[in-house]
Design an enzyme around this catalytic site. Sequence first.
Site, PDB file in Angstrom:
ATOM      1  CD  GLU A 108      -9.785  -3.185  -1.682  1.00 35.67           C
ATOM      2  OE1 GLU A 108      -9.127  -2.606  -2.560  1.00 35.67           O
ATOM      3  OE2 GLU A 108      -9.336  -3.503  -0.580  1.00 35.67           O
ATOM      4  CB  CYS A 142      -9.867  -5.388 -11.234  1.00 35.13           C
ATOM      5  SG  CYS A 142      -8.644  -6.248 -10.254  1.00 35.13           S
ATOM      6  CB  CYS A 182      -4.073 -12.645  -0.486  1.00 36.04           C
ATOM      7  SG  CYS A 182      -3.069 -13.675  -1.595  1.00 36.04           S
ATOM      8  CB  CYS A 229       3.420 -10.731  -2.464  1.00 36.98           C
ATOM      9  SG  CYS A 229       3.106 -12.242  -3.390  1.00 36.98           S
ATOM     10  CB  CYS A 249       0.615  -7.616  -2.351  1.00 30.14           C
ATOM     11  SG  CYS A 249      -1.109  -7.651  -2.868  1.00 30.14           S
ATOM     12  CB  CYS A 286      -5.564  -5.726  -4.971  1.00 28.79           C
ATOM     13  SG  CYS A 286      -3.947  -6.261  -5.523  1.00 28.79           S
TER      14      CYS A 286
HETATM   15  N1  SAH Z   1      -2.519 -13.409  -6.672  1.00 27.58           N
HETATM   16  C1  SAH Z   1      -2.537 -13.053  -8.056  1.00 27.58           C
HETATM   17  C2  SAH Z   1      -3.566 -12.001  -8.396  1.00 27.58           C
HETATM   18  C3  SAH Z   1      -3.658 -10.801  -7.509  1.00 27.58           C
HETATM   19  S1  SAH Z   1      -2.363  -9.606  -7.541  1.00 27.58           S
HETATM   20  C4  SAH Z   1      -1.165 -12.632  -8.511  1.00 27.58           C
HETATM   21  O1  SAH Z   1      -0.259 -12.590  -7.694  1.00 27.58           O
HETATM   22  O2  SAH Z   1      -0.971 -12.406  -9.687  1.00 27.58           O
HETATM   23  C5  SAH Z   1      -2.325  -9.061  -9.156  1.00 27.58           C
HETATM   24  C6  SAH Z   1      -1.330  -7.986  -9.393  1.00 27.58           C
HETATM   25  O3  SAH Z   1      -1.522  -6.877  -8.511  1.00 27.58           O
HETATM   26  C7  SAH Z   1       0.148  -8.281  -9.173  1.00 27.58           C
HETATM   27  O4  SAH Z   1       0.803  -8.973 -10.161  1.00 27.58           O
HETATM   28  C8  SAH Z   1       0.665  -6.902  -9.232  1.00 27.58           C
HETATM   29  O5  SAH Z   1       0.789  -6.579 -10.585  1.00 27.58           O
HETATM   30  C9  SAH Z   1      -0.418  -6.057  -8.639  1.00 27.58           C
HETATM   31  N2  SAH Z   1       0.026  -5.455  -7.391  1.00 27.58           N
HETATM   32  C10 SAH Z   1      -0.005  -5.928  -6.132  1.00 27.58           C
HETATM   33  N3  SAH Z   1       0.524  -5.043  -5.283  1.00 27.58           N
HETATM   34  C11 SAH Z   1       0.900  -3.982  -6.022  1.00 27.58           C
HETATM   35  C12 SAH Z   1       1.522  -2.745  -5.715  1.00 27.58           C
HETATM   36  N4  SAH Z   1       1.864  -2.404  -4.473  1.00 27.58           N
HETATM   37  N5  SAH Z   1       1.774  -1.915  -6.742  1.00 27.58           N
HETATM   38  C13 SAH Z   1       1.452  -2.237  -8.015  1.00 27.58           C
HETATM   39  N6  SAH Z   1       0.855  -3.367  -8.351  1.00 27.58           N
HETATM   40  C14 SAH Z   1       0.585  -4.250  -7.368  1.00 27.58           C
END
Ligand code: SAH
Length: 355
Positions: A94, A107, A114, A118, A121, A339
């Site tokens: 994406e 972006c 990944c 987390c 995510c 994402c």
């Molecule tokens: N792996 C890297 C980059 C990808 S995620 C990192 O962890 O920073 C980048 C950002 O996506 C995260 O910091 C968070 O701000 C956002 N993100 C991921 N899941 C999310 C969610 N469910 N709601 C809002 N932001 C989210």
Amino acid sequence: MEKLPNIFGCTTEELQELLVPYKVPKYRAKQIAEWMYQKGAHDFGAMTNLPKQLRAELSEHFAIHQPVCQDRLDSADGKTSKFLLAFADGTAVESVLMRQPYGNSICVSTQAGCNMGCAFCASTVHGMARDLTKGEMLAQAIYINDMLRAEDGGKVDMMVLMGSGEPLMNYDNVIAFLHLIHEPYVLGMGYRNITLSTSGIVPNIYLLADEGMPISLSVSLHAPNPELRSQLMPINRKYPLADVVAAAQHYAEKTGRRVTYEYILIDHMNDGEEQARELVQLLKGSLCSVNLIPINPVKERNLLRPSKARIDWFEHFLQQHHVNVTVRREMGTDIQAACGQLRNKHWQEKKQDKA
Ligand code: SAH
């Protein structure tokens, strides 16, 4: 069919190397690069300032791979567009375009999926398929840049590496990609217009500080103490919170660039007074700002967005305690811009097709 080597993503030096057998002057490499990266050429036939004979010869020996758009979603206000781009092997990632008042920001994904795990995510739900090459990261930017140019002569102005994947786990490809997109024969993008976001891969934050590349660093913090952070972000067990903050502080001092900490607000999980106090304690006096991100609820997870009152309270608490803070302006929640969500949707559909 014989598989031809792909030249999309090559630097001019790499192209020169490939052109040696054809005994052409070195400037041909730059011409080819400009066609691919700035003029939307998808094959050698389009490169009209190259001799016809050379175009034919190159077509026999090389391919120019560009991704295919498998899906596109546009937000109701037309400002945010999300693309699911598939590469030659079928791997899809994406990329998002955000039309901001100060320019077009994209972006970009750095890995397909990944494996950071987390809890909040969507990108990590199906694990990681593979790292992206520098050409595949560049292809996302060029796809959107070509589209903007065709629309109204626009271009991509800024970039965040906040798509799927952990950029510092694909370190060499990411660094090579940043060098490439900065080149005048590509997009000439200034390093100051680039932000890399990381979940906190400590040794590579130190490496990045020594690259002499003044990009902005964002650190995904999301919790103010080790216990809660390990619960939300398993990587915290390998690279603990205190070390992450020390590395980010080193990055800020070395580059003179203020670090941003991203902090997703999750209802009654990390948005209470205790966490606000811990966060202030953790960041007091460091060259940084905090970006509060009300969570985008993700279907696969059961984590909720706090009320507006709780979000406002958290923001004001940090302000009162002299921590620079912003709340992320929401773009594209109506098109699943968090994402991984679009990719997951296709994943489900593919699975259903197979069943
Ligand atoms: N792996 C890297 C980059 C990808 S995620 C990192 O962890 O920073 C980048 C950002 O996506 C995260 O910091 C968070 O701000 C956002 N993100 C991921 N899941 C999310 C969610 N469910 N709601 C809002 N932001 C989210």
